[in-house]
Design a protein around this motif. Structure first.
Motif, PDB file in Angstrom:
ATOM      1  N   PRO A 181       0.833  -1.203   0.000  1.00 42.12           N
ATOM      2  CA  PRO A 181       0.000   0.000   0.000  1.00 42.12           C
ATOM      3  C   PRO A 181       0.870   1.255   0.000  1.00 42.12           C
ATOM      4  CG  PRO A 181      -0.793  -1.575   1.616  1.00 42.12           C
ATOM      5  CD  PRO A 181       0.535  -2.092   1.132  1.00 42.12           C
ATOM      6  N   ALA A 182       0.545   2.200  -0.874  1.00 39.49           N
ATOM      7  CA  ALA A 182       1.339   3.419  -0.971  1.00 39.49           C
ATOM      8  C   ALA A 182       0.498   4.681  -0.865  1.00 39.49           C
ATOM      9  CB  ALA A 182       2.127   3.437  -2.288  1.00 39.49           C
ATOM     10  N   CYS A 183      -0.826   4.550  -1.065  1.00 40.37           N
ATOM     11  CA  CYS A 183      -1.625   5.783  -1.147  1.00 40.37           C
ATOM     12  C   CYS A 183      -2.795   5.818  -0.164  1.00 40.37           C
ATOM     13  CB  CYS A 183      -2.143   5.971  -2.570  1.00 40.37           C
ATOM     14  SG  CYS A 183      -3.419   4.772  -3.036  1.00 40.37           S
ATOM     15  N   GLY A 217      -7.016   4.371  -2.918  1.00 41.86           N
ATOM     16  CA  GLY A 217      -7.508   3.681  -4.105  1.00 41.86           C
ATOM     17  C   GLY A 217      -6.862   4.126  -5.385  1.00 41.86           C
ATOM     18  N   ALA A 218      -5.582   4.465  -5.337  1.00 44.98           N
ATOM     19  CA  ALA A 218      -4.954   5.026  -6.533  1.00 44.98           C
ATOM     20  C   ALA A 218      -3.649   4.353  -6.942  1.00 44.98           C
ATOM     21  CB  ALA A 218      -4.698   6.517  -6.330  1.00 44.98           C
ATOM     22  N   CYS A 219      -3.175   3.358  -6.195  1.00 44.01           N
ATOM     23  CA  CYS A 219      -1.841   2.841  -6.529  1.00 44.01           C
ATOM     24  C   CYS A 219      -1.830   1.350  -6.847  1.00 44.01           C
ATOM     25  CB  CYS A 219      -0.876   3.118  -5.383  1.00 44.01           C
ATOM     26  SG  CYS A 219      -1.083   2.031  -3.959  1.00 44.01           S
ATOM     27  N   ASP A 220      -2.801   0.590  -6.534  1.00 45.05           N
ATOM     28  CA  ASP A 220      -2.956  -0.859  -6.706  1.00 45.05           C
ATOM     29  C   ASP A 220      -1.987  -1.700  -5.863  1.00 45.05           C
ATOM     30  OD1 ASP A 220      -0.541  -1.314  -8.116  1.00 45.05           O
ATOM     31  OD2 ASP A 220      -1.514  -1.607 -10.055  1.00 45.05           O
ATOM     32  N   GLY A 221      -1.352  -1.087  -4.883  1.00 45.93           N
ATOM     33  CA  GLY A 221      -0.429  -1.848  -4.037  1.00 45.93           C
ATOM     34  C   GLY A 221      -1.117  -2.652  -2.960  1.00 45.93           C
ATOM     35  N   CYS A 222      -2.434  -2.567  -2.893  1.00 46.28           N
ATOM     36  CA  CYS A 222      -3.146  -3.271  -1.825  1.00 46.28           C
ATOM     37  C   CYS A 222      -4.168  -4.241  -2.388  1.00 46.28           C
ATOM     38  CB  CYS A 222      -3.830  -2.262  -0.913  1.00 46.28           C
ATOM     39  SG  CYS A 222      -5.168  -1.387  -1.736  1.00 46.28           S
ATOM     40  N   MET A 234      -9.501  -3.187  -3.790  1.00 44.68           N
ATOM     41  CA  MET A 234      -8.536  -2.276  -3.184  1.00 44.68           C
ATOM     42  C   MET A 234      -8.787  -2.306  -1.687  1.00 44.68           C
ATOM     43  SD  MET A 234      -8.409   0.775  -5.920  1.00 44.68           S
ATOM     44  CE  MET A 234      -7.319   0.621  -7.338  1.00 44.68           C
ATOM     45  N   CYS A 259      -7.566  -0.927   0.741  1.00 46.02           N
ATOM     46  CA  CYS A 259      -7.545   0.328   1.513  1.00 46.02           C
ATOM     47  C   CYS A 259      -8.899   1.013   1.496  1.00 46.02           C
ATOM     48  CB  CYS A 259      -6.472   1.276   0.987  1.00 46.02           C
ATOM     49  SG  CYS A 259      -6.747   1.841  -0.706  1.00 46.02           S
TER      50      CYS A 259
HETATM   51  S1  FES Z   1      -3.034   1.653  -0.982  1.00 47.09           S
HETATM   52 FE1  FES Z   1      -3.053   2.486  -2.965  1.00 47.09          FE
HETATM   53  S2  FES Z   1      -4.783   1.548  -3.876  1.00 47.09           S
HETATM   54 FE2  FES Z   1      -4.860   0.898  -1.836  1.00 47.09          FE
END
Ligand code: FES
Length: 446
Positions: free
Chosen positions: A53-55, A58-63, A74, A76
Motif C-alpha cells: 500500500p502506498a496511497c 484507491g490510486a496505486c494498486d499496491g493493496c 482495493m 484500503c
Molecule cells: S493503498 Fe493504494 S490503492 Fe490501496
C-alpha cells in the motif's frame, strides 16, 4: 515492518491466506494487514514485483487482494468485518515465493510483451497462451454476481469528497437551509485532515461547523460510496446500497488531490508511501515502520507524521533539498540512499515517506464537461469566479487550484455556497448535458 501502536479497539478476526489475524472493526482492510506485518500484499501485473500500500486512497494498486471471493479489491477502500476472507492473488506458487517473479530477472531491461515471439509460427501461440495465464489480476469471482438494479432518487445537494473543501462547502450550504449529502469513496470521512493528527486543531474552523451539521442531520455523510459520473442532471453513485442515480440536485465535486510521485530506483518497493497515507494509517493506530525516512514537503503531511509518531517510531528527516537516489530492498525497504548537496549517504530504514506536491483530481469534473487549465501543480478545473462549471455543477477546493490552507478553503467554500444559493431561482443555462462516451468515463470504470 509496520505494527499496531495499540490493541485493536473493537477486535475482530479476519483470515489472510488462511491465517487468522486480529483486526479492528471498520478500519481499512489494508491497515489490518499492515498492522499484522503484511506489507507486500500485491504483485505487479507484468513482472510480479512485490507491491505494498502506498496511497490509502484507491490510486496505486499496491493493496489489491481477493476479498470474500471478489478479485481485485482495493483493500484500503473497504472496512474490515469479522470473518472476512482475504487472499493474495496473481501469484504462481505462494505469495512469498512467486515463481513468476523470474520474469523480471529474464528481462532486466524490460520487455514489450506485445511483440514477444510475435510472427513466429507456433511460438507465437504458445507465448500468447502463457501471457494470458500469467498476466491480468486475479480469477473470476467465486459466485456469480447478479445484475443490480440502480434506483433513482432526488437530492438537493450532493458534495463529492469529504475532505476539508467538501466539509466546508457542505456545512456552509447546510447553514443556508439546504439538505446536503456528502459522498466519499474512503472508509472514513475527513480526507487529508485525518492524516494531520495533532495539527488538525488548525482546521477547527472547518471541522467544527461540519461536525455540528452532521450532528443535527443537515448533512449526511455516505462513506465507501463512489461517484461514478455526471450525466446531465444525473449523478451516478455506487455504494453499499448498490447503484443509485441521484437526480435533480446540485453536484459539487470537491475531490482530494492525487499524491505526487518521485522518480528514483526502487520507488515501488513496499514501504515507500506518501506521508499522507502514513498519517492516515497512524490515525488508525498503525505505524508504518520502526525507522522511517521522511522527505518533508509543502503538504505538511511529513512534518505532521513526524510529530504525531514521536515515541512510536524513529523518524529521520532529510535536510535541505534532499534527493532520493535509490531504495534498497525487494519486498520491503531496507535502506534509503540520499543525496544532500554533494554528499551521498545511506540510511537504514524500513519506510520512506514522501510529501511530494499533489496534483488536482479533475477526472469527475472533466467527465462532466469541465474545461481544464494547466498550471505548475497540474491540470486544474476551470470555473467562473464563483466556482461554477455549468448549470447545477460547481467545483470547490484544490481541484480548481485553491491552496490547502484553512482560510483559503473556507473562503472558497463560502463563495461557492453563496453562489449556489443565489442561483437557486436563476433560469437554467443552455449548456448541453454531458453524455457518457468511452473517452469521458473515468478510467477506473473502464
Ligand atoms: S493503498 Fe493504494 S490503492 Fe490501496
Amino acid at each position: 515492518m509496520p505494527f499496531r501502536a495499540h490493541a485493536p479497539q473493537q477486535r475482530i478476526w479476519i483470515s489472510y491466506d488462511g491465517k487468522a489475524l486480529a483486526a479492528s472493526k471498520g478500519e481499512p482492510v489494508a491497515a489490518s494487514l499492515l498492522a499484522a506485518g503484511r506489507l507486500a500484499i500485491a504483485r505487479s501485473t507484468k513482472f510480479h514485483r512485490p507491491r505494498g500500500p502506498a496511497c490509502l486512497r484507491g490510486a496505486c494498486d499496491g493493496c489489491l487482494a481477493r476479498v470474500d471471493g471478489e478479485p481485485n479489491v482495493m483493500t484500503c477502500m473497504v472496512p474490515a468485518h469479522d470473518g472476512m476472507t482475504i487472499d493474495s492473488q496473481n501469484t504462481l506458487g505462494s505469495k512469498n515465493l512467486d515463481l513468476l517473479r523470474v520474469t523480471d530477472w529474464f528481462f532486466p531491461h524490460g520487455m514489450n510483451h506485445h511483440e514477444l515471439l510475435a510472427g513466429i509460427p507456433g511460438a507465437q501461440g504458445v507465448m500468447q497462451a502463457f501471457a494470458r495465464r500469467v498476466a491480468g489480476l486475479g480469477r473470476l469471482p467465486s459466485t456469480e454476481l447478479r445484475p443490480r438494479q440502480a434506483h433513482r432518487r432526488h437530492a438537493d445537494v450532493v458534495v463529492v469528497g469529504c475532505g476539508p473543501a467538501g466539509m466546508a462547502v457542505a456545512s456552509a450550504l447546510a447553514a443556508s437551509g439546504r439538505s446536503v449529502e456528502v459522498v466519499d469513496d474512503a472508509v472514513r470521512g475527513g480526507g487529508g485532515l485525518r492524516a494531520l493528527s495533532g495539527e488538525r486543531s488548525l482546521w477547527s474552523k472547518v471541522d467544527a461547523p461540519f461536525h455540528a451539521s452532521v450532528s443535527n442531520q443537515s448533512v449526511v455523510v455516505r462513506s465507501s460510496t463512489v461517484a461514478g459520473g455526471v450525466f446531465g442532471e444525473d449523478l451516478l453513485v455506487v455504494g453499499s446500497a448498490g447503484a443509485e442515480v441521484v437526480t435533480g440536485g446540485v453536484v459539487v465535486p470537491a475531490p482530494a488531490p492525487h499524491d505526487g510521485v518521485a522518480l528514483f530506483e526502487g520507488n515501488d518497493v513496499p514501504g515507500v508511501m506518501s506521508a499522507r497515507a502514513a498519517g492516515l494509517l497512524l490515525a488508525e493506530g498503525v505505524v508504518v515502520g520502526r525507522r522511517a525516512v521522511v522527505i518533508a514537503g509543502s503538504g505538511g503531511f511529513g512534518r505532521a507524521f513526524a510529530r504525531a509518531s514521536a515515541g512510536l517510531c524513529e523518524v529521520v528527516f532529510a535536510s535541505g533539498a534532499p534527493q532520493v537516489l535509490r531504495v534498497r530492498g525487494n519486498a520491503a525497504v531496507r535502506a534509503v540512499v540520499l543525496k544532500e548537496g554533494d554528499v551521498e549517504r545511506e540510511v537504514a530504514a524500513d519506510a520512506l515517506l514522501l510529501d511530494e506536491p499533489r496534483a488536482p483530481a479533475y477526472e469527475l469534473c472533466l467527465q462532466a464537461g469541465a474545461q481544464l487549465e494547466h498550471q505548475p501543480r497540474g491540470f486544474v478545473v476551470k470555473t467562473d469566479e464563483d466556482g461554477r462549471i455549468r448549470d447545477r455543477l460547481w467545483a470547490v477546493g484544490e481541484v480548481k487550484g485553491t491552496p490547502f490552507e484553512p482560510d483559503a478553503i473556507l473562503e472558497d467554500a463560502g463563495r461557492v455556497a453563496r453562489a449556489i444559493q443565489s442561483s437557486r431561482s436563476a433560469p437554467k443555462s443552455a449548456s448541453p448535458p454531458a453524455t457518457a462516451t468511452k473517452s469521458n468515463v473515468p478510467s477506473k470504470m473502464k
